[in-house]
Design a protein around this motif. Structure first.
Motif, short mmCIF file in Angstrom:
data_model
loop_
_atom_site.label_atom_id
_atom_site.label_comp_id
_atom_site.label_asym_id
_atom_site.label_seq_id
_atom_site.Cartn_x
_atom_site.Cartn_y
_atom_site.Cartn_z
N THR A 1 50.88 40.77 50.57
CA THR A 1 50.46 40.03 49.38
C THR A 1 51.55 40.08 48.32
O THR A 1 52.40 40.99 48.32
CB THR A 1 49.18 40.64 48.78
N PRO A 2 51.55 39.14 47.37
CA PRO A 2 52.54 39.19 46.28
C PRO A 2 52.48 40.49 45.49
O PRO A 2 53.52 41.03 45.09
CB PRO A 2 52.16 37.99 45.41
N ILE A 3 51.28 41.02 45.24
CA ILE A 3 51.17 42.29 44.51
C ILE A 3 51.81 43.41 45.31
O ILE A 3 52.48 44.29 44.75
CB ILE A 3 49.70 42.60 44.17
N TRP A 4 51.62 43.40 46.62
CA TRP A 4 52.27 44.43 47.45
C TRP A 4 53.77 44.36 47.29
O TRP A 4 54.43 45.40 47.10
CB TRP A 4 51.88 44.21 48.92
N ASP B 1 52.98 32.74 42.92
CA ASP B 1 52.12 33.42 43.90
C ASP B 1 51.50 34.68 43.31
O ASP B 1 50.32 34.98 43.54
CB ASP B 1 52.93 33.78 45.15
N LEU B 2 52.29 35.44 42.56
CA LEU B 2 51.81 36.68 41.96
C LEU B 2 50.70 36.39 40.95
O LEU B 2 49.65 37.06 40.93
CB LEU B 2 52.97 37.43 41.31
N HIS B 3 50.94 35.40 40.11
CA HIS B 3 49.91 35.03 39.12
C HIS B 3 48.63 34.56 39.81
O HIS B 3 47.53 34.95 39.43
CB HIS B 3 50.45 33.92 38.21
N ARG B 4 48.77 33.73 40.83
CA ARG B 4 47.59 33.20 41.52
C ARG B 4 46.78 34.31 42.20
O ARG B 4 45.55 34.25 42.23
CB ARG B 4 48.02 32.14 42.55
N GLN B 5 47.48 35.32 42.76
CA GLN B 5 46.72 36.40 43.39
C GLN B 5 45.95 37.21 42.35
O GLN B 5 44.79 37.57 42.57
CB GLN B 5 47.63 37.33 44.20
N ILE C 1 44.48 47.09 41.10
CA ILE C 1 45.39 46.89 42.24
C ILE C 1 45.54 48.11 43.12
O ILE C 1 46.42 48.14 43.99
CB ILE C 1 46.78 46.44 41.75
N ASN C 2 44.68 49.11 42.98
CA ASN C 2 44.87 50.36 43.74
C ASN C 2 44.96 50.16 45.24
O ASN C 2 45.80 50.76 45.90
CB ASN C 2 43.73 51.34 43.44
N LYS C 3 44.13 49.31 45.80
CA LYS C 3 44.10 49.14 47.25
C LYS C 3 44.88 47.91 47.70
O LYS C 3 44.83 47.52 48.86
CB LYS C 3 42.65 49.01 47.72
N PHE D 1 48.02 43.04 34.59
CA PHE D 1 47.75 41.82 33.84
C PHE D 1 48.80 40.77 34.20
O PHE D 1 49.98 41.09 34.38
CB PHE D 1 47.81 42.07 32.33
N SER D 2 48.37 39.53 34.29
CA SER D 2 49.34 38.46 34.55
C SER D 2 50.24 38.27 33.34
O SER D 2 50.01 38.83 32.27
CB SER D 2 48.63 37.16 34.89
#
Length: 613
Positions: A242-245, A278-282, A372-374, A387-388
């Motif tokens: 994922t983008p957050i990852w 992508d990061l914002h959308r997730q 976003i821990n998991k 936060f975005s």
């Protein structure tokens, strides 16, 4: 003239160690290597030693390779004055400095109190001459005889600097002492990230964006083996994570995103626009999933960081006003974790430690956020939120923590009432952002309208690197030419106008009006440079095309005739100028109203001929 435009003792260390290291060649060193590497991270390393020789010394090359695993942007110097001048010019990055023993007592007093200097490392074989002296300079982290401990300190410095590399914009509500121009600039800076977020939502990204970004990263990190491996991994497995990852991964992405948004570097933003989107959308998607059934109970999260003294004063002046954060923002429910970040900053003499305590109703927040821990990397702290970009809060209470004046708590909130007041403050200028437009052209038009020409140039240059379409390139070159023209940089303007002309000649018929516009603008730039023969030649070509294409009474024919006449006037060829100036007036009388300023100008030019003749 009428314009037309479109909308050491290092030596002993080196000599002892150079035999221990074999020369390493970085992967891809000759691959996509640009002549000038832009800075894409918030920290750079400067190394000064009169005995440095990267080309001849294996130890130096090996040490730089190790340092580059921590900080990609490295600049080495053997000359003191050259190094000092370079350090004085740096504005937008934090700098870690390695300096040899013989030069440290000369360099440190010159740079120590500069805000962008984060930390200093003395590298020499004999510590005794400098040990006591170094204790008086808080930014000196120690005296070292090998690179390993320096690398460990650098990692800590980079982590701290990246965490603090958050750009804040301020919107005071009590603005009676702020000039109109300053207030307009503050509003522009405040709403830019919001406009950017809106633009990203209108762009359809394809594989070409991804491919070009990979190539760009390979150029930037061409000497960094570790990051080249990360880039390869990103290229092969981006869609598997994922983008957050990826954003929380220990690789180049977070630093690049932070740098781009902190400085609003539009060329860099456009390079990685797909990932920011992508990061914002997730985050947006997770926000909906996580808070769909929220009760409406207020939440409180914390963020600890350091700010310079100037920014802290600005925060105090913004009390009861609004503050926005350009970047994606980490926060935690654990106040102790955040406070430890703030306390750690106090060790740096020119920083103030801030504990942001943020209270809000998740259902009423205009900027999405998510737990976003998991989702991020396994080592992410518990109860951490992301936060975005472009999160906005009202500044409430500001109070010291403990007895020191270097550690403060700043209470931030956001409520529906706050949102309405913010909307009232920003709406007039927001309407100038061309909200009905889409894509990057919107940002450049908005920036031009706000007289932010350098920012508009960044956008256009970023767009150039993203497109292979000749028609799009022609329009971009034209806009860049107009900006340079407006700035009085006429030689640069001519170069861009000629690039537009070259493309137009390739894709259009010989009598196309786009060619006439290019010739007209080239002529104007030459005219402003005082090169009247070249101006005349260009305007004659513009007129020739317009005569073939336009109706006899078209205002553009009046313009071209007038411009030719003015070129002749400045060449003191008044008899040559007369018929063109007369023709300009005749056409203008038939096509323009009697009060039109162009008609008045044409008449004034003709009167000038009569005076000179």
């Amino acid at each position: 003239m009428i314009k037309q435009k479109s909308t050491s003792s290092m030596s002993s260390v080196i000599n002892k160690e150079k035999s221990k290291h074999k020369s390493k060649s970085s992967k891809g060193t000759n691959k996509h290597q640009p002549t000038s590497i832009p800075v894409v991270e918030n920290v750079r390393l400067v190394w000064l030693d009169q005995n440095l020789d990267e080309n001849q010394n294996n130890f130096c090359r090996s040490a730089i390779t190790e340092f580059r695993h921590v900080i990609n942007s490295i600049k080495t110097f053997t000359e003191y004055d050259e190094c000092l001048n370079f350090l004085k010019k740096i504005e937008n990055e934090k700098v870690c400095v390695i300096v040899s023993g013989p030069l440290c007592q000369r360099l440190v007093p010159e740079i120590h109190d500069r805000l962008h200097i984060d930390s200093i490392y003395i590298y020499c074989d004999d510590r005794k001459p400098y040990k006591k002296w170094a204790q008086d300079w808080k930014k000196i982290k120690g005296i070292f005889s090998n690179t390993v401990p320096i690398c460990e300190y650098l990692k800590q410095s980079v982590q701290k600097c990246e965490h603090n590399a958050i750009s804040m914009n301020y919107m005071p509500t009590n603005n009676t002492k702020i000039s109109e121009n300053t207030m307009e600039q503050m509003i522009y800076s405040f709403i830019c990230p919001q406009v950017l977020k809106e633009i990203l939502s209108t762009i359809q990204f394809d594989e070409q964006h991804f491919t070009k970004f990979i190539k760009y990263c390979e150029e930037i990190y061409h000497e960094n083996e570790q990051e080249l491996d990360n880039i390869k991994r990103f290229k092969q497995t981006y869609r598997e994570k994922t983008p957050i990852w990826w954003y929380t991964d220990n690789c180049f992405l977070k630093s690049m995103v932070n740098r781009a948004l902190k400085t609003m570097d539009m060329k860099l933003i456009i390079q990685m626009d797909f990932f920011i989107s992508d990061l914002h959308r997730q985050i947006e998607q997770l926000y909906v999933e996580q808070f769909r059934n929220h009760s409406g109970e207020l939440m409180k999260v914390y963020r600890g960081q350091g700010v310079c003294k100037t920014d802290f004063e600005q925060i105090k002046h913004t009390q009861n006003g609004f503050i926005s954060f350009n970047n994606f923002l980490f926060a935690t429910k654990d106040s102790n974790i955040a406070l430890n970040f703030a306390r750690h900053v106090v060790e740096t003499p020119d920083q103030i430690g801030i504990l942001f305590a943020i209270t809000f109703d998740p259902l009423k927040l205009t900027t999405p956020f998510a737990l976003i821990n998991k989702i991020g990397q396994d080592e992410q702290p518990a109860n951490e939120y992301l936060f975005s970009m472009s999160s906005v809060f009202r500044v409430r209470d500001i109070k010291p923590i403990g007895e020191t004046n270097r550690l403060w708590q700043v209470h931030l909130t956001m409520s529906p009432t706050d949102n309405q007041q913010l909307h009232t403050l920003t709406e007039p200028i927001y309407e100038e952002t061309c909200p009905k437009s889409i894509g990057w052209g919107r940002f450049s038009m908005f920036s031009i309208g706000m007289n932010q020409l350098e920012k508009a140039q960044q956008v256009y240059k970023g767009m150039l690197e993203q497109t292979s379409d000749d028609y799009a390139k022609s329009g971009i070159y034209h806009q860049l030419g107009w900006i340079k023209d407006y700035q009085g940089k006429y030689e640069d303007a001519i170069l861009y106008y000629k690039k537009t002309l070259e493309i137009s000649q390739k894709i259009n018929p010989t009598d196309h009006l786009d060619l006439a516009m290019s010739y007209n603008n080239i002529g104007l730039a030459y005219y402003n440079m005082g090169n009247y023969p070249e101006a005349l030649s260009a305007h004659e070509k513009a007129l020739e095309i317009r005569q073939k294409t336009l109706s006899p009474n078209h205002p553009d024919l009046a313009m071209s005739n007038n411009n030719i006449g003015m070129a002749y006037i400045n060449m003191q060829k008044y008899s040559n100028a007369t018929p063109f100036c007369k023709r300009a007036i005749d056409i203008a009388k038939r096509s323009l109203s009697p009060t039109n300023p162009y008609l008045k100008q044409y008449q004034s030019n003709f009167d000038l001929i009569k005076m000179k003749s």
